[in-house]
Scaffold this motif. Structure first.
Motif, PDB file in Angstrom:
ATOM      1  N   PRO A  45      39.928  72.455  45.605  1.00 54.08           N
ATOM      2  CA  PRO A  45      39.566  73.398  46.897  1.00 54.08           C
ATOM      3  C   PRO A  45      38.554  74.618  46.305  1.00 54.08           C
ATOM      4  N   ALA A  46      38.209  74.783  45.343  1.00 61.31           N
ATOM      5  CA  ALA A  46      37.334  75.513  45.161  1.00 61.31           C
ATOM      6  C   ALA A  46      35.872  75.185  45.280  1.00 61.31           C
ATOM      7  N   THR A  47      35.692  73.788  45.320  1.00 63.56           N
ATOM      8  CA  THR A  47      34.424  73.067  45.523  1.00 63.56           C
ATOM      9  C   THR A  47      33.639  73.594  46.855  1.00 63.56           C
ATOM     10  N   ARG A  48      32.416  74.077  46.870  1.00 66.41           N
ATOM     11  CA  ARG A  48      31.777  74.612  47.829  1.00 66.41           C
ATOM     12  C   ARG A  48      31.244  73.767  48.592  1.00 66.41           C
ATOM     13  N   LEU A  49      31.021  73.537  50.026  1.00 69.46           N
ATOM     14  CA  LEU A  49      30.497  72.780  50.800  1.00 69.46           C
ATOM     15  C   LEU A  49      29.396  73.598  51.575  1.00 69.46           C
ATOM     16  N   GLU A  50      28.184  72.901  51.839  1.00 76.39           N
ATOM     17  CA  GLU A  50      27.326  73.529  52.947  1.00 76.39           C
ATOM     18  C   GLU A  50      26.877  72.226  53.629  1.00 76.39           C
ATOM     19  N   VAL A  51      27.025  72.493  55.134  1.00 76.32           N
ATOM     20  CA  VAL A  51      26.634  71.394  55.914  1.00 76.32           C
ATOM     21  C   VAL A  51      25.615  72.234  57.107  1.00 76.32           C
ATOM     22  N   ARG A  52      24.483  71.165  57.209  1.00 79.28           N
ATOM     23  CA  ARG A  52      23.561  71.499  58.341  1.00 79.28           C
ATOM     24  C   ARG A  52      23.016  70.426  59.047  1.00 79.28           C
ATOM     25  N   VAL A  53      23.034  70.770  60.337  1.00 74.51           N
ATOM     26  CA  VAL A  53      22.537  69.664  61.236  1.00 74.51           C
ATOM     27  C   VAL A  53      21.147  70.157  61.754  1.00 74.51           C
ATOM     28  N   ARG A  54      20.061  68.886  61.705  1.00 77.46           N
ATOM     29  CA  ARG A  54      19.120  69.405  62.083  1.00 77.46           C
ATOM     30  C   ARG A  54      18.386  68.039  63.206  1.00 77.46           C
ATOM     31  N   PHE A  55      17.708  68.474  63.984  1.00 77.93           N
ATOM     32  CA  PHE A  55      17.185  67.802  65.091  1.00 77.93           C
ATOM     33  C   PHE A  55      16.039  67.936  65.589  1.00 77.93           C
ATOM     34  N   LEU A  56      15.382  67.529  66.600  1.00 77.76           N
ATOM     35  CA  LEU A  56      14.164  67.777  67.392  1.00 77.76           C
ATOM     36  C   LEU A  56      14.849  68.021  68.625  1.00 77.76           C
ATOM     37  N   HIS A  57      14.198  69.251  69.311  1.00 79.83           N
ATOM     38  CA  HIS A  57      14.791  69.724  70.970  1.00 79.83           C
ATOM     39  C   HIS A  57      13.436  69.533  71.648  1.00 79.83           C
ATOM     40  N   PRO A  58      13.334  68.395  72.422  1.00 81.21           N
ATOM     41  CA  PRO A  58      12.462  68.012  73.277  1.00 81.21           C
ATOM     42  C   PRO A  58      11.858  69.065  74.000  1.00 81.21           C
ATOM     43  N   LEU A  59      10.490  68.976  74.567  1.00 83.41           N
ATOM     44  CA  LEU A  59       9.947  70.104  75.358  1.00 83.41           C
ATOM     45  C   LEU A  59       8.623  69.300  76.259  1.00 83.41           C
TER      46      LEU A  59
ATOM     47  N   VAL B  46      28.334  75.286  58.176  1.00 79.10           N
ATOM     48  CA  VAL B  46      29.387  75.925  57.269  1.00 79.10           C
ATOM     49  C   VAL B  46      28.796  76.159  56.023  1.00 79.10           C
ATOM     50  N   ASP B  47      29.136  77.283  55.299  1.00 78.54           N
ATOM     51  CA  ASP B  47      28.841  77.360  53.662  1.00 78.54           C
ATOM     52  C   ASP B  47      30.027  78.072  53.247  1.00 78.54           C
ATOM     53  N   CYS B  48      30.977  77.321  52.829  1.00 81.27           N
ATOM     54  CA  CYS B  48      32.064  77.797  52.336  1.00 81.27           C
ATOM     55  C   CYS B  48      33.018  76.844  51.093  1.00 81.27           C
ATOM     56  N   PRO B  49      34.198  77.592  50.797  1.00 77.55           N
ATOM     57  CA  PRO B  49      34.787  76.534  49.780  1.00 77.55           C
ATOM     58  C   PRO B  49      35.652  75.360  50.638  1.00 77.55           C
ATOM     59  N   LEU B  50      36.165  74.459  50.044  1.00 78.26           N
ATOM     60  CA  LEU B  50      36.792  73.434  50.781  1.00 78.26           C
ATOM     61  C   LEU B  50      38.322  73.866  51.158  1.00 78.26           C
TER      62      LEU B  50
ATOM     63  N   THR C 131      18.157  63.191  65.301  1.00 76.30           N
ATOM     64  CA  THR C 131      19.494  64.050  64.677  1.00 76.30           C
ATOM     65  C   THR C 131      19.892  63.484  63.197  1.00 76.30           C
ATOM     66  N   HIS C 132      20.003  64.372  62.142  1.00 72.85           N
ATOM     67  CA  HIS C 132      20.555  63.884  61.046  1.00 72.85           C
ATOM     68  C   HIS C 132      21.155  65.316  60.390  1.00 72.85           C
ATOM     69  N   THR C 133      22.262  64.974  59.454  1.00 77.90           N
ATOM     70  CA  THR C 133      23.075  65.864  58.826  1.00 77.90           C
ATOM     71  C   THR C 133      22.647  66.003  57.309  1.00 77.90           C
ATOM     72  N   LEU C 134      22.911  67.111  56.747  1.00 79.27           N
ATOM     73  CA  LEU C 134      22.505  67.198  55.322  1.00 79.27           C
ATOM     74  C   LEU C 134      23.548  67.982  54.797  1.00 79.27           C
ATOM     75  N   LEU C 135      24.400  67.637  53.680  1.00 77.89           N
ATOM     76  CA  LEU C 135      25.289  68.066  53.258  1.00 77.89           C
ATOM     77  C   LEU C 135      25.195  68.195  51.604  1.00 77.89           C
ATOM     78  N   ALA C 136      25.706  69.570  51.021  1.00 77.18           N
ATOM     79  CA  ALA C 136      25.591  69.841  49.787  1.00 77.18           C
ATOM     80  C   ALA C 136      26.854  70.262  49.133  1.00 77.18           C
ATOM     81  N   VAL C 137      27.075  70.043  47.772  1.00 72.61           N
ATOM     82  CA  VAL C 137      28.477  70.685  47.203  1.00 72.61           C
ATOM     83  C   VAL C 137      27.890  71.213  46.092  1.00 72.61           C
ATOM     84  N   GLU C 138      28.794  72.219  45.544  1.00 72.34           N
ATOM     85  CA  GLU C 138      28.721  72.939  44.234  1.00 72.34           C
ATOM     86  C   GLU C 138      29.853  72.755  43.590  1.00 72.34           C
TER      87      GLU C 138
END
Length: 457
Positions: free
Chosen positions: A66-80, A133-137, A224-231
């Motif tokens: 439960p103390a493991t920290r998780l960060e999730v980011r979503v990246r994409f291109l917004h057409p113009l 998000v950027d928070c513990p599990l 669209t793609h998702t980046l996830l990181a843990v500590e």
């Protein structure tokens, strides 16, 4: 999330397919935009009976507590959308009150030439990065979390001048978009959690254009793609999970995306979930001078093709988009040594396997005739079966080196080899067609002794 060591791969994924050779809007390949990782409005999905997806889902396994920290980011291109207008009457100066410059003052045109400059209608893109998000599990174990996001509409006019007068305009219009990211975390084994990240497009559209794909693409999330990181935790490779977690890994359901480990080989703290199929630990070849955006193409071939364009084609390429202009400038600056680096690359197969293992391929395959284990890098003699392909029979008796061992969707094993006396053998090691040949394990005789090659069964 420290992106420094993974940024080149992440950016390559973001702009893969952004524009395709021959890098001109008039090319048929570039008339339909945004082919990778598109998430379209749900109203468009419903109106067209699922012509394009309205959501993307990543499921992965996290080893931690439960103390493991998780960060999730979503990246994409917004057409113009970028349109071109030709003024019916040239203006001496750009009016301060742009509201007074209406569509009645200019005529929409596909392209406009002013002196030696060209301007074309096109769909540009703006990078979007949503920190989910950027928070513990522990904060995610209480139930599903929903994170909405919006980006506002944008409208701009840019004057186009020539001979001291304003003769045209560029009109940029970007639609407002609205999405939501849903996260669910559940324990599935001791100190193992399954994370679900679902991205949804809830943007509304004008009912009159709700079935028009080109219009819908302006309300989409592209690439669209998702980046996830843990500590203080680790991701589990879905391509090569430990034996104890293979069943759980196989039950992860990913929709329109393929999660892989990224970063230094062996590290398990960052996961890239993208619409492009990659192995764990993808990397950009050090010989590559920059992005070409064109999926599956080869830097050397595309560089030569760009240099072979006519001057008119190059002008159109440079005028289309700042990224294509930079690509053209970079390519024209390549010298002979740069081309030799692109052409003359020869890597040790053993080193490639150690640094970037093909984790979806079997590690070894036992020769049904002699019981010898075959490995990437082993020297072999080819013994194609009677009645086989004509080209295979021509190679009978040739000595070769195993370049890869691969398994198809029907669970059949294929051994890829490069021929010792092939003058273009290095191209085979680069996986170029015509210099890489496939045989079944039964058609290969190992030349490795038990002490230097595969172990005996």
């Amino acid at each position: 999330m420290n992106m420094t060591h993974v940024q080149p791969v992440v950016d390559a994924v973001l702009y893969e397919g952004y524009i395709l050779y021959p890098y001109r809007s008039t090319s048929a390949k570039n008339r339909q935009r945004w082919t990778f990782g598109g998430i379209y409005p749900k109203v468009y999905f419903d109106a067209t009976e699922g012509a394009e997806p309205w959501q993307m889902q990543t499921q992965c396994l996290i080893e931690g507590d439960p103390a493991t920290r998780l960060e999730v980011r979503v990246r994409f291109l917004h057409p113009l959308a970028r349109d071109v207008g030709e003024l019916k009457t040239p203006l001496p100066a750009w009016p301060e009150d742009l509201e007074g410059l209406s569509a009645a003052h200019f005529t929409p045109v596909p392209s406009l030439t002013l002196g030696d400059r060209q301007f074309h209608g096109w769909q540009e893109a703006v990078e979007r990065d949503v920190r989910v998000v950027d928070c513990p599990l522990s904060e995610l174990l209480d139930g599903q979390r929903q994170v909405p996001f919006t980006f506002d509409a944008r409208h701009e006019l840019e004057p186009l001048s020539n001979d001291g007068a304003i003769r045209g305009v560029l009109l940029r219009n970007q639609c407002a978009i609205e999405g939501r990211v849903e996260l669910t975390l559940e324990p599935v084994a001791e100190q193992v959690y399954r994370l679900t990240v679902r991205i949804e497009n809830h943007t509304l559209m004008d009912p009159s254009s709700v079935t028009d794909r080109e219009q819908a693409s302006l309300y989409s999330f592209a690439s669209t793609h998702t980046l996830l990181a843990v500590e203080q935790g680790d991701f589990i490779s879905l391509m090569d999970p430990p034996e104890s977690l293979k069943d759980l890994a196989s039950r992860c359901e990913n929709l329109g995306t393929y999660p892989v480990l990224i970063g230094s080989p062996g590290a398990r703290d960052i996961l890239l979930s993208s619409p492009i199929i990659l192995y764990d630990y993808p990397h950009v070849a050090p010989e590559s001078a920059g992005e070409f955006f064109d999926s599956t193409e080869i830097d050397e071939i595309l560089s030569l093709r760009i240099l072979a364009m006519t001057d008119g084609e190059k002008r159109e390429m440079a005028a289309l988009d700042p990224r294509t202009a930079a690509l053209l400038s970079r390519t024209e600056a390549l010298d002979g040594d740069s081309f030799m680096r692109l052409h003359g690359v020869l890597r040790d197969p053993h080193d490639h396997l150690a640094q970037h293992p093909p984790l979806t391929s079997p590690r070894r395959v036992y020769d049904h005739n002699g019981g010898t284990a075959l490995r990437v890098g082993d020297r072999v003699r080819l013994q194609p079966k009677v009645g086989g392909d004509t080209l295979d029979l021509v190679l009978a008796g040739k000595t070769a080196v195993i370049e890869a061992i691969e398994r198809d969707f029907e669970d059949r094993v294929h051994v890829a080899v490069t021929i010792d006396d092939d003058p273009g053998r290095e191209w085979g090691l680069q996986r170029m067609p015509g210099h890489r040949f496939f045989f079944s394990p039964e058609e290969i005789q190992s030349l490795e002794s038990p002490s230097t090659g595969g172990t005996q069964a």
